[in-house]
Design a protein around this motif. Sequence first.
Motif, PDB file in Angstrom:
ATOM      1  N   ALA A  31     -32.964  12.030 -31.593  1.00  0.00           N
ATOM      2  CA  ALA A  31     -34.268  11.787 -32.227  1.00  0.00           C
ATOM      3  C   ALA A  31     -34.163  11.669 -33.741  1.00  0.00           C
ATOM      4  CB  ALA A  31     -35.230  12.916 -31.872  1.00  0.00           C
ATOM      5  N   ALA A  32     -32.978  11.920 -34.298  1.00  0.00           N
ATOM      6  CA  ALA A  32     -32.813  11.955 -35.755  1.00  0.00           C
ATOM      7  C   ALA A  32     -33.129  10.606 -36.394  1.00  0.00           C
ATOM      8  CB  ALA A  32     -31.388  12.372 -36.099  1.00  0.00           C
ATOM      9  N   THR A  33     -33.783  10.691 -37.518  1.00  0.00           N
ATOM     10  CA  THR A  33     -34.080   9.493 -38.308  1.00  0.00           C
ATOM     11  C   THR A  33     -33.661   9.740 -39.754  1.00  0.00           C
ATOM     12  OG1 THR A  33     -36.340  10.299 -38.705  1.00  0.00           O
ATOM     13  CG2 THR A  33     -36.018   8.754 -36.874  1.00  0.00           C
ATOM     14  N   ALA A  57     -35.382  17.713 -42.250  1.00  0.00           N
ATOM     15  CA  ALA A  57     -34.420  18.654 -41.667  1.00  0.00           C
ATOM     16  C   ALA A  57     -32.997  18.329 -42.103  1.00  0.00           C
ATOM     17  CB  ALA A  57     -34.518  18.630 -40.141  1.00  0.00           C
ATOM     18  N   LEU A  58     -32.699  17.074 -42.364  1.00  0.00           N
ATOM     19  CA  LEU A  58     -31.343  16.695 -42.779  1.00  0.00           C
ATOM     20  C   LEU A  58     -31.002  17.286 -44.144  1.00  0.00           C
ATOM     21  CD1 LEU A  58     -31.287  12.940 -41.666  1.00  0.00           C
ATOM     22  CD2 LEU A  58     -30.279  14.913 -40.487  1.00  0.00           C
ATOM     23  N   ALA A  59     -31.966  17.279 -45.047  1.00  0.00           N
ATOM     24  CA  ALA A  59     -31.731  17.861 -46.380  1.00  0.00           C
ATOM     25  C   ALA A  59     -31.450  19.356 -46.255  1.00  0.00           C
ATOM     26  CB  ALA A  59     -32.937  17.616 -47.274  1.00  0.00           C
ATOM     27  N   ARG A  60     -32.202  20.026 -45.391  1.00  0.00           N
ATOM     28  CA  ARG A  60     -31.972  21.467 -45.196  1.00  0.00           C
ATOM     29  C   ARG A  60     -30.601  21.712 -44.579  1.00  0.00           C
ATOM     30  NH1 ARG A  60     -33.430  26.439 -45.171  1.00  0.00           N
ATOM     31  NH2 ARG A  60     -33.321  27.801 -43.346  1.00  0.00           N
ATOM     32  N   MET A  61     -30.195  20.867 -43.661  1.00  0.00           N
ATOM     33  CA  MET A  61     -28.879  21.021 -43.040  1.00  0.00           C
ATOM     34  C   MET A  61     -27.770  20.872 -44.079  1.00  0.00           C
ATOM     35  SD  MET A  61     -29.650  18.898 -39.511  1.00  0.00           S
ATOM     36  CE  MET A  61     -27.975  18.916 -38.873  1.00  0.00           C
ATOM     37  N   ARG A  62     -27.925  19.928 -45.018  1.00  0.00           N
ATOM     38  CA  ARG A  62     -26.908  19.752 -46.079  1.00  0.00           C
ATOM     39  C   ARG A  62     -26.804  20.997 -46.954  1.00  0.00           C
ATOM     40  NH1 ARG A  62     -28.984  14.466 -46.066  1.00  0.00           N
ATOM     41  NH2 ARG A  62     -30.494  14.975 -47.713  1.00  0.00           N
ATOM     42  N   ALA A 106     -20.358  20.047 -41.527  1.00  0.00           N
ATOM     43  CA  ALA A 106     -20.384  19.021 -42.572  1.00  0.00           C
ATOM     44  C   ALA A 106     -20.169  17.634 -41.967  1.00  0.00           C
ATOM     45  CB  ALA A 106     -19.308  19.311 -43.624  1.00  0.00           C
ATOM     46  N   SER A 107     -19.266  17.551 -40.985  1.00  0.00           N
ATOM     47  CA  SER A 107     -19.003  16.272 -40.336  1.00  0.00           C
ATOM     48  C   SER A 107     -20.217  15.789 -39.541  1.00  0.00           C
ATOM     49  CB  SER A 107     -17.793  16.410 -39.406  1.00  0.00           C
ATOM     50  OG  SER A 107     -17.518  15.193 -38.743  1.00  0.00           O
ATOM     51  N   LEU A 108     -20.899  16.715 -38.912  1.00  0.00           N
ATOM     52  CA  LEU A 108     -22.097  16.375 -38.147  1.00  0.00           C
ATOM     53  C   LEU A 108     -23.196  15.811 -39.042  1.00  0.00           C
ATOM     54  CD1 LEU A 108     -22.717  19.172 -35.471  1.00  0.00           C
ATOM     55  CD2 LEU A 108     -22.881  16.710 -35.107  1.00  0.00           C
ATOM     56  N   ILE A 109     -23.439  16.476 -40.164  1.00  0.00           N
ATOM     57  CA  ILE A 109     -24.516  16.032 -41.046  1.00  0.00           C
ATOM     58  C   ILE A 109     -24.161  14.688 -41.699  1.00  0.00           C
ATOM     59  CG2 ILE A 109     -23.690  17.326 -43.055  1.00  0.00           C
ATOM     60  CD1 ILE A 109     -27.338  16.556 -42.088  1.00  0.00           C
ATOM     61  N   THR A 110     -22.875  14.451 -41.918  1.00  0.00           N
ATOM     62  CA  THR A 110     -22.455  13.160 -42.473  1.00  0.00           C
ATOM     63  C   THR A 110     -22.785  12.024 -41.505  1.00  0.00           C
ATOM     64  OG1 THR A 110     -20.677  14.166 -43.768  1.00  0.00           O
ATOM     65  CG2 THR A 110     -20.490  11.807 -43.293  1.00  0.00           C
ATOM     66  N   ALA A 111     -22.475  12.255 -40.217  1.00  0.00           N
ATOM     67  CA  ALA A 111     -22.769  11.237 -39.200  1.00  0.00           C
ATOM     68  C   ALA A 111     -24.274  10.988 -39.091  1.00  0.00           C
ATOM     69  CB  ALA A 111     -22.200  11.663 -37.851  1.00  0.00           C
ATOM     70  N   LEU A 112     -25.056  12.053 -39.157  1.00  0.00           N
ATOM     71  CA  LEU A 112     -26.512  11.909 -39.055  1.00  0.00           C
ATOM     72  C   LEU A 112     -27.082  11.204 -40.282  1.00  0.00           C
ATOM     73  CD1 LEU A 112     -27.424  15.386 -37.526  1.00  0.00           C
ATOM     74  CD2 LEU A 112     -27.615  13.155 -36.396  1.00  0.00           C
ATOM     75  N   GLY A 122     -26.720   7.635 -40.022  1.00  0.00           N
ATOM     76  CA  GLY A 122     -27.425   7.026 -38.895  1.00  0.00           C
ATOM     77  C   GLY A 122     -26.532   6.734 -37.705  1.00  0.00           C
ATOM     78  N   ASP A 123     -25.325   7.330 -37.681  1.00  0.00           N
ATOM     79  CA  ASP A 123     -24.381   7.111 -36.583  1.00  0.00           C
ATOM     80  C   ASP A 123     -24.664   8.139 -35.474  1.00  0.00           C
ATOM     81  OD1 ASP A 123     -22.306   6.548 -34.909  1.00  0.00           O
ATOM     82  OD2 ASP A 123     -20.728   6.656 -36.442  1.00  0.00           O
ATOM     83  N   VAL A 124     -25.684   7.863 -34.691  1.00  0.00           N
ATOM     84  CA  VAL A 124     -26.130   8.793 -33.661  1.00  0.00           C
ATOM     85  C   VAL A 124     -25.075   8.959 -32.569  1.00  0.00           C
ATOM     86  CG1 VAL A 124     -27.869   9.203 -31.870  1.00  0.00           C
ATOM     87  CG2 VAL A 124     -28.567   8.329 -34.107  1.00  0.00           C
ATOM     88  N   ILE A 125     -24.383   7.869 -32.229  1.00  0.00           N
ATOM     89  CA  ILE A 125     -23.366   7.940 -31.165  1.00  0.00           C
ATOM     90  C   ILE A 125     -22.256   8.910 -31.555  1.00  0.00           C
ATOM     91  CG2 ILE A 125     -21.620   6.634 -29.908  1.00  0.00           C
ATOM     92  CD1 ILE A 125     -23.447   4.207 -30.067  1.00  0.00           C
ATOM     93  N   SER A 126     -21.766   8.784 -32.795  1.00  0.00           N
ATOM     94  CA  SER A 126     -20.715   9.688 -33.269  1.00  0.00           C
ATOM     95  C   SER A 126     -21.218  11.127 -33.331  1.00  0.00           C
ATOM     96  CB  SER A 126     -20.229   9.249 -34.642  1.00  0.00           C
ATOM     97  OG  SER A 126     -19.309  10.184 -35.165  1.00  0.00           O
ATOM     98  N   ALA A 127     -22.438  11.323 -33.859  1.00  0.00           N
ATOM     99  CA  ALA A 127     -23.002  12.673 -33.968  1.00  0.00           C
ATOM    100  C   ALA A 127     -23.178  13.300 -32.592  1.00  0.00           C
ATOM    101  CB  ALA A 127     -24.338  12.615 -34.698  1.00  0.00           C
TER     102      ALA A 127
END
Length: 304
Positions: A175-177, A182-187, A258-264, A267-272
């Motif tokens: 569902a990530a966009t 939430a992405l900023a908080r994750m970073r 860190a790798s997860l948030i980079t993929a998100l 916008g690389d949902v498949i990799s994430a």
Amino acid sequence: MEAARDVGAGDDQKHRRIVAHWPRAETFAEIAIEINLHSILVVLLSATYREYQTFHCSTIRMFVFDKLESVGDCMIKENSLKTDYQSLVESAAARIREMLIAGQFAPGQKLSEHQVAAEFGISRNTLREVFRLLTSQRLLTYVPNRGIFVAAPDEAAVIDIYRVRLVIQKAAVQAATKGHPALARMRLLVEKGREFSHLGEWRQVGTVNMEFHRAMVDLNDSPRLGACFDLVIAELRLVFGQLVDTAHLHEPYVELNASLITALDEGDVISADSQLETYLLRSERGLLAALQRARRPNKPIALS
């Protein structure tokens, strides 16, 4: 009250005749019994059909609605008190859950009603409701004749926890966009995790890691999923709380986060999605192995 009982017992047949001619009388009688307005019941049961014909209907209607309005006010106040009480219970339960996630309670620890009630500024009766709620959420355990204890989840619980995590967190990744708050908080949490890792503060690393995954679930934009995940994370903390050395369980995941948030972010949902699945499987296996080692009885070293 006694008058209503006497009239009701002595004039049952008269009451039936009144109801036959005045269908609304049955409704009024039922209302009177339900809300204990015996004065209304007396009026209805003692009136004859001829008296009803000369008794203006609007007078009875005004009398009844005046009484019902008073009862309604009382019911509104009572409902308001119940809502306030329920909010107090839920608020206290949420605070205890946060303390569990932060590792402030140890698995198996006995909770003192007196101490917890004093700390939270609530009555012991209210605290018992809080304990009942948290027990139903598998965060506390009641032992008859001994009291309330912090839960100590076992291996079966770990397997189920990760089953739930996989469902909720994969949905969050999908569902990530880009640009989601939430992405900023994750970073930010990734950087905090690195800081605590360099200091060797592994309990804090674990707390930040859990906050990272809570932020990930916020990508779902679903308060219900968020509330469900909070229970899962609190229970998971109680698993980690049974372990003495957790550095090896936290250290690898700082950079994996860190790798997860980079993929998100890209916008690389498949990799994430693929990274998350591998991440959770590795975490589950490592935690199960550590829990089994912790519960294994220490065997004396044989001297040759």
